[in-house]
Structures are given as structure tokens and as C-alpha cells.
Motif scaffolding. Structure first.
Motif, PDB file in Angstrom:
ATOM      1  N   UNK A 173       0.859  -1.191   0.000  1.00 25.57           N
ATOM      2  CA  UNK A 173       0.000   0.000   0.000  1.00 25.57           C
ATOM      3  C   UNK A 173       0.892   1.236   0.000  1.00 25.57           C
ATOM      4  N   UNK A 174       0.381   2.322  -0.541  1.00 26.58           N
ATOM      5  CA  UNK A 174       1.122   3.582  -0.611  1.00 26.58           C
ATOM      6  C   UNK A 174       0.364   4.662   0.148  1.00 26.58           C
ATOM      7  N   UNK A 175       1.091   5.488   0.879  1.00 22.90           N
ATOM      8  CA  UNK A 175       0.485   6.630   1.582  1.00 22.90           C
ATOM      9  C   UNK A 175       1.341   7.850   1.283  1.00 22.90           C
ATOM     10  N   UNK A 176       0.786   8.811   0.538  1.00 27.38           N
ATOM     11  CA  UNK A 176       1.585   9.942   0.061  1.00 27.38           C
ATOM     12  C   UNK A 176       0.971  11.285   0.454  1.00 27.38           C
ATOM     13  N   UNK A 177       1.839  12.302   0.512  1.00 29.75           N
ATOM     14  CA  UNK A 177       1.417  13.683   0.756  1.00 29.75           C
ATOM     15  C   UNK A 177       0.969  14.269  -0.583  1.00 29.75           C
ATOM     16  N   UNK A 178      -0.325  14.460  -0.739  1.00 32.37           N
ATOM     17  CA  UNK A 178      -0.882  14.858  -2.030  1.00 32.37           C
ATOM     18  C   UNK A 178      -0.480  16.279  -2.444  1.00 32.37           C
TER      19      UNK A 178
END
Length: 382
Positions: A173-178
Motif C-alpha cells: 500500500x502507498x500513503x503519500x502527501x498529495x
């Protein structure tokens, strides 16, 4: 119209004026100094980035001046704090060029801030070297913009291959600062490489810098049961994300990029970040004599172990000084040409060659978080 608005409009107006030749940034023959500009986040949420980079730059300046300076002149640094804000980075570079008349500029660490300031340096034709802005768009701004770090397509590939080949995970899974050019770019390149290798991205969640509650995103990630989570953000949020992830019972290893590189990561994340991995520009476990000598001198100067940002600041300054020495004159255009011709420079973070896109061709390392220090895992070459 209030004073803040008037000041903002004036800053924009100055930034839009083209260099008509009335601004001279070349040291005169009788000048005893070469003025170099520096801008960075000396305060704000990501202050460790700016402070570490500044310390590396100032150590390089001290050593260069002790060795006689450049072309008979001493180096002087004019530093401006952009407080971690893109709009302040643009104002800082405008000031450095139009008021301080610097010959070249060092900065910024964060890609979003480099992207805000680089068009101004390009407009006035003043060479700018970013120590560690990794988003590809930074040097696309123009032929006066350089960097001494690797770029996100390479960094994303490094971590995707590490996840697939070394950690042997297949579902991530990826969690990024949009809102971060750095985070969005790095997640894109990771996704592309990981899926090409045969891996699967189970979910992608977003957040915004300065957020403090990530439980909703992490609960969603937990439901798909990833084998690892890629979080290409900055240490400020990553530490909190790690703590909340572990609090929700998520045990999957966490991975990231060089934005994790700060002693504050462990201070914020505590045991939750232990065993996590990230790509970086160098490691204090390096056996390279150049890196060891730098670490010894840095510890003597500042009484702390230099992180990757310190090393990148030092290398950026040294590449600039080498270019100033080789340049035909100290005119910014000649300095630009000298930087562009940099080949196989022996830096603390590896051998640096500036390619046709004004990026550095060099290796990356993967390190494992082991408390307030990081342990070398592997080196990935271009």
C-alpha cells in the motif's frame, strides 16, 4: 490594502522583472569576496533539513577559505530562511539575486520550494545548485538549474526493487502527501517499477503536510492487509504515521525515501519506526575514506554525527567551489558552464557527474532505522 499584501505584491513584481543587464552579480577585480546565496528551512516544521544542510555548507566554506579561497577571494555565504514555505523561497531567491547580488545559489532541500525559486534564478541567469531536491521537474526549469543528488525515478526504482527483491513482498500500500511534489513523484515512480516487477499496489491513501491524525487512512490500509507500506513523505508526518499504524496493530514494514533522514524521525516515531527502511544519499557506515574524513571533521566542528542532508549540503558547496575554480571568469554564465562540465567529482556522497539534464549520476543506499541512527543495508547503482 494592508502592509503584508503590499509587500507580497512588491516581491512578485521584483521577481517578474527581467535581467536587463543592470544587475551585476560578478565580483569586481578588487573585491576580496565571492558572495554565494543560500536559502533553506532554518525554521518551521522541517527545520532540521535546512539546519543540517547549512552546517554542511558552512563546513565546506570554512575549509575552502582556510585553503586560500578561490581565485584569491574568500567565500562569503548570504543565508535566507524560507521557513519551509514555497512563497518565501521565491522571495528569498529574488532578494539574494537583486539585492545581495550573489554569484550563485545553493538550495533548496525540498522539491516544492526549489520549484518555486528555480524560475527566478533561471530568469536572472544565476546558477543554482540544489543539494537534495529529487523531483525531476526541478532541473527541467532551465539550463542554470543543477542538483548534486539522484532523482525520484531512480529513488523510486531503488525502493521498489528493494521491496520486491530483498524484502520479498508482493502486495504493498502507498500513503503519500498529495500536496508535495516530492511525495507524489516518488510514489508514482515506485508504483510503476513495483508493478512492472510483478508486484501489486493494494491501495493508495493521501494526506497533507501538517496533518496529525492518520487513523482513517491507516484503517483503510489495514483492511487490505499489505505486506509493506510505502510512505514517501517527510519525517515530520512519517513518525506520527508510524506510531498510529502500530497503534492500530499494523505490523507490515514501512518504507520511504530520503525525506525520512532526520534524527527527529526516531524522536517522533520512537519504537514504531524501528526496522523501517528508506533510501538515502549516503550512510555513516560507509567505508569510503572521503566520507570518513568528512564525518570526523563534521563531528569535530558541530559535535554531532552528520546526516545525509549535511553531506549533501557539503557536496553541493564543494561542487560549486570546484566549478568556480575551473570557470574562465567569475561571471555567472562562465560559472554555469563549469558546473555543467563537472565529471567524476569525488564527493562525500559518491562520485558526482553532472549529466546533460543537469542531474547527478550517482548511487543510492538503503538504510534501516535502528533508533537514533541508521544501519546500512545495501547500495544500488544507476
Amino acid at each position: 490594502m494592508n502592509k503584508i499584501l503590499i509587500a507580497s505584491l512588491l516581491a512578485v513584481a521584483v521577481g517578474c522583472v527581467k535581467n536587463d543587464g543592470n544587475i551585476s552579480n560578478t565580483p569586481t577585480a578588487d573585491s576580496k569576496e565571492i558572495l554565494i546565496g543560500e536559502y533553506g528551512s532554518m525554521t518551521g516544521g522541517e527545520a532540521t533539513f535546512g539546519i543540517s544542510t547549512h552546517q554542511g555548507i558552512m563546513l565546506a566554506v570554512k575549509e575552502q577559505n582556510a585553503a586560500g579561497g578561490i581565485k584569491g577571494k574568500q567565500i562569503k555565504i548570504s543565508s535566507v530562511d524560507d521557513q519551509g514555505k514555497p512563497e518565501d523561497a521565491a522571495t528569498a531567491v529574488t532578494k539574494l539575486i537583486t539585492q545581495d547580488h550573489v554569484t550563485a545559489i545553493l538550495g533548496e532541500v525540498a522539491s516544492s520550494r526549489s520549484l518555486a525559486a528555480a524560475p527566478i534564478a533561471q530568469q536572472y541567469k544565476i546558477p543554482m545548485i540544489s543539494p537534495s531536491s529529487t523531483n525531476p521537474k526541478v532541473t527541467d526549469v532551465g539550463d542554470y538549474i543543477f542538483r548534486v543528488c539522484f532523482i525520484d525515478p531512480f529513488q523510486g526504482t531503488v525502493m521498489a526493487k528493494f521491496a520486491y527483491d530483498t524484502l520479498k513482498v508482493r502486495k504493498v500500500s502507498i500513503m503519500r502527501d498529495v500536496k508535495s511534489d516530492y511525495s507524489v513523484g516518488l510514489s508514482t515512480f515506485f508504483r510503476e517499477t513495483f508493478t512492472k516487477l510483478g508486484g501489486k499496489i493494494l491501495s493508495e491513501e493521501t494526506y497533507v503536510s501538517n496533518d496529525i491524525d492518520f487513523k482513517a487512512q491507516l484503517t483503510s490500509i489495514k483492511s487490505v492487509k499489505p505486506e509493506a507500506i510505502f510512505i514517501p513523505g517527510y519525517y515530520t508526518e512519517v513518525g506520527l504515521i508510524a506510531r498510529q499504524a502500530r497503534g492500530l496493530g499494523i505490523k507490515a514494514p514501512l518504507m520511504g525515501g530520503d525525506g525520512w533522514d532526520s534524527t527527529k524521525l526516531y524522536e517522533i516515531g520512537k519504537e514504531s519506526v524501528l526496522g523501517s527502511y528508506f533510501s538515502n544519499h549516503y550512510t555513516t557506515d560507509s567505508k569510503d575514506p572521503t566520507a570518513h574524513d568528512f564525518m570526523d571533521r563534521f563531528k569535530k566542528e558541530y559535535a554531532v554525527i552528520p546526516d545525509g542532508l549535511s553531506a549533501m549540503g557539503y557536496d553541493a558547496a564543494k561542487v560549486l567551489f570546484d566549478s568556480l575554480n575551473r570557470a574562465k571568469t567569475l561571471n555567472p554564465s562562465d560559472v554555469r558552464d563549469a558546473i555543467a562540465s563537472t565529471k567524476n567529482f569525488n564527493g562525500v556522497t559518491g562520485h558526482i557527474t553532472i549529466n546533460e539534464q543537469r542531474n547527478a549520476t550517482k548511487s543510492a543506499v538503503v538504510v534501516k532505522v535502528a533508533g537514533d541512527h541508521n544501519v546500512y543495508v545495501t547500495t544500488i547503482n544507476p
